[in-house]
Design an enzyme around this catalytic site. Structure first.
Site, short mmCIF file in Angstrom:
data_model
loop_
_atom_site.label_atom_id
_atom_site.label_comp_id
_atom_site.label_asym_id
_atom_site.label_seq_id
_atom_site.Cartn_x
_atom_site.Cartn_y
_atom_site.Cartn_z
N ASP A 56 39.47 33.56 30.57
CA ASP A 56 38.68 33.87 31.76
C ASP A 56 39.55 33.53 32.96
O ASP A 56 39.73 32.37 33.30
CB ASP A 56 37.39 33.04 31.77
CG ASP A 56 36.55 33.26 33.02
OD1 ASP A 56 36.94 34.10 33.86
OD2 ASP A 56 35.51 32.60 33.16
N VAL A 57 40.11 34.54 33.61
CA VAL A 57 41.07 34.28 34.68
C VAL A 57 40.45 33.57 35.87
O VAL A 57 41.16 32.98 36.69
CB VAL A 57 41.76 35.59 35.16
CG1 VAL A 57 42.54 36.25 34.02
CG2 VAL A 57 40.76 36.55 35.77
N ASN A 83 45.91 42.47 36.21
CA ASN A 83 45.08 43.67 36.24
C ASN A 83 43.58 43.36 36.25
O ASN A 83 42.78 44.17 36.74
CB ASN A 83 45.42 44.54 35.02
CG ASN A 83 44.38 45.60 34.74
OD1 ASN A 83 44.26 46.58 35.47
ND2 ASN A 83 43.60 45.40 33.67
N TYR A 146 34.78 43.55 47.51
CA TYR A 146 35.91 44.05 46.73
C TYR A 146 37.12 44.26 47.62
O TYR A 146 38.25 43.87 47.28
CB TYR A 146 35.51 45.34 46.03
CG TYR A 146 36.59 45.93 45.15
CD1 TYR A 146 36.86 45.41 43.90
CD2 TYR A 146 37.34 47.03 45.58
CE1 TYR A 146 37.85 45.95 43.09
CE2 TYR A 146 38.32 47.58 44.79
CZ TYR A 146 38.58 47.04 43.55
OH TYR A 146 39.56 47.58 42.76
N LYS A 150 40.83 42.37 47.40
CA LYS A 150 42.08 43.10 47.20
C LYS A 150 43.02 42.96 48.41
O LYS A 150 44.25 42.95 48.24
CB LYS A 150 41.79 44.58 46.91
CG LYS A 150 41.16 44.83 45.53
CD LYS A 150 42.08 44.37 44.41
CE LYS A 150 41.54 44.74 43.04
NZ LYS A 150 42.44 44.34 41.93
#
Length: 245
Positions: A56-57, A83, A146, A150
């Site tokens: 789980d990053v 990713n 989001y 990013k």
């Protein structure tokens, strides 16, 4: 020369397709994913060139444990591809606590945690690739969280590149456009998806008319970035979908 390539979010979508592409080209791939069964299934399809690791990053402890497991088999890695990401439309006012935390924790913190864990396992020639999004520049509505995650990832990429240049480790941002996997649903709440489409249409962005690329097509870009000559660097690569003609 064969490389050891670690890919996060490798249980489906772009991550899965990247793992399949690199393994088919003769590289060894390490597949990280939150759902053990998914990455194990992909690794089983690929065969001996794949290793599946549950991770789980968004959890620093999970990332540490995963990279410790990787180091037992591969003390040195060549490439990390950050990713893993979550993507779901919502206004900030309507966003749940979990939506806010997951979006920032997975999309931004996860890449930082994984990069931190990978750096000691890399030497000169190592490469960290972060997967960004065209939404940083395209004014989509209902994607504030989001877009922020990013945009933060892009700044992290720029700063980390300066930090790691003396170590001979390259850092690249691949800013990607819309991609799809045939037969896979978005999993979005239908009402949120409808509001997303309507808000963008009113803002002059027709989502239905925008071209969408296939994951398999995009893997060639990553292949080129990984294989670039030692005296060349690509800091940011923009990949956008187009209507095939």
């Amino acid at each position: 020369m064969s490389k050891i390539i670690v890919i996060t979010g490798a249980g489906a979508g772009l991550g899965k397709n990247l793992a399949q592409r690199f393994a088919a080209d003769g590289d060894t791939v390490v597949l990280l994913g939150r759902t053990r069964s998914k990455v194990e299934a992909v690794a089983a399809e690929i065969g001996e060139r794949a290793m599946a690791v549950e991770c789980d990053v968004a959890s620093a402890d999970s990332v540490r444990a995963a990279f410790a497991q990787i180091a037992e088999r591969f003390p040195k890695i060549d490439v990390l591809i950050n990713n893993a990401a979550v993507f779901a439309p919502s206004t900030v006012a309507d966003a749940s606590d979990a939506h806010i935390v997951d979006t920032i924790s997975i999309n931004l913190n996860g890449s930082i945690f994984c990069a931190r864990a990978a750096i000691p396992m890399m030497g000169p020639g190592g490469h960290i690739i972060n997967v960004g999004s065209e939404s940083v520049d395209v004014p989509f509505w209902h994607l504030t969280l989001y877009q922020c995650s990013k945009a933060g990832l892009e700044q992290f990429t720029v700063s980390l590149r300066r930090e790691l240049e003396p170590n001979g480790i390259r850092v690249t941002m691949i800013r990607a456009g819309q991609m799809m996997e045939e037969g896979k649903a978005t999993g979005w709440d239908p009402e949120a998806a409808m509001r997303f489409a309507k808000a963008n249409m009113e803002a002059g962005i027709n989502l239905m008319s925008r071209p969408i690329s296939q994951f398999k097509s995009v893997t060639g870009i990553f292949r080129a970035v990984v294989d670039m000559p030692a005296d060349v660097h690509m800091g940011t690569v923009h990949v956008s979908a187009r209507t095939a003609g």
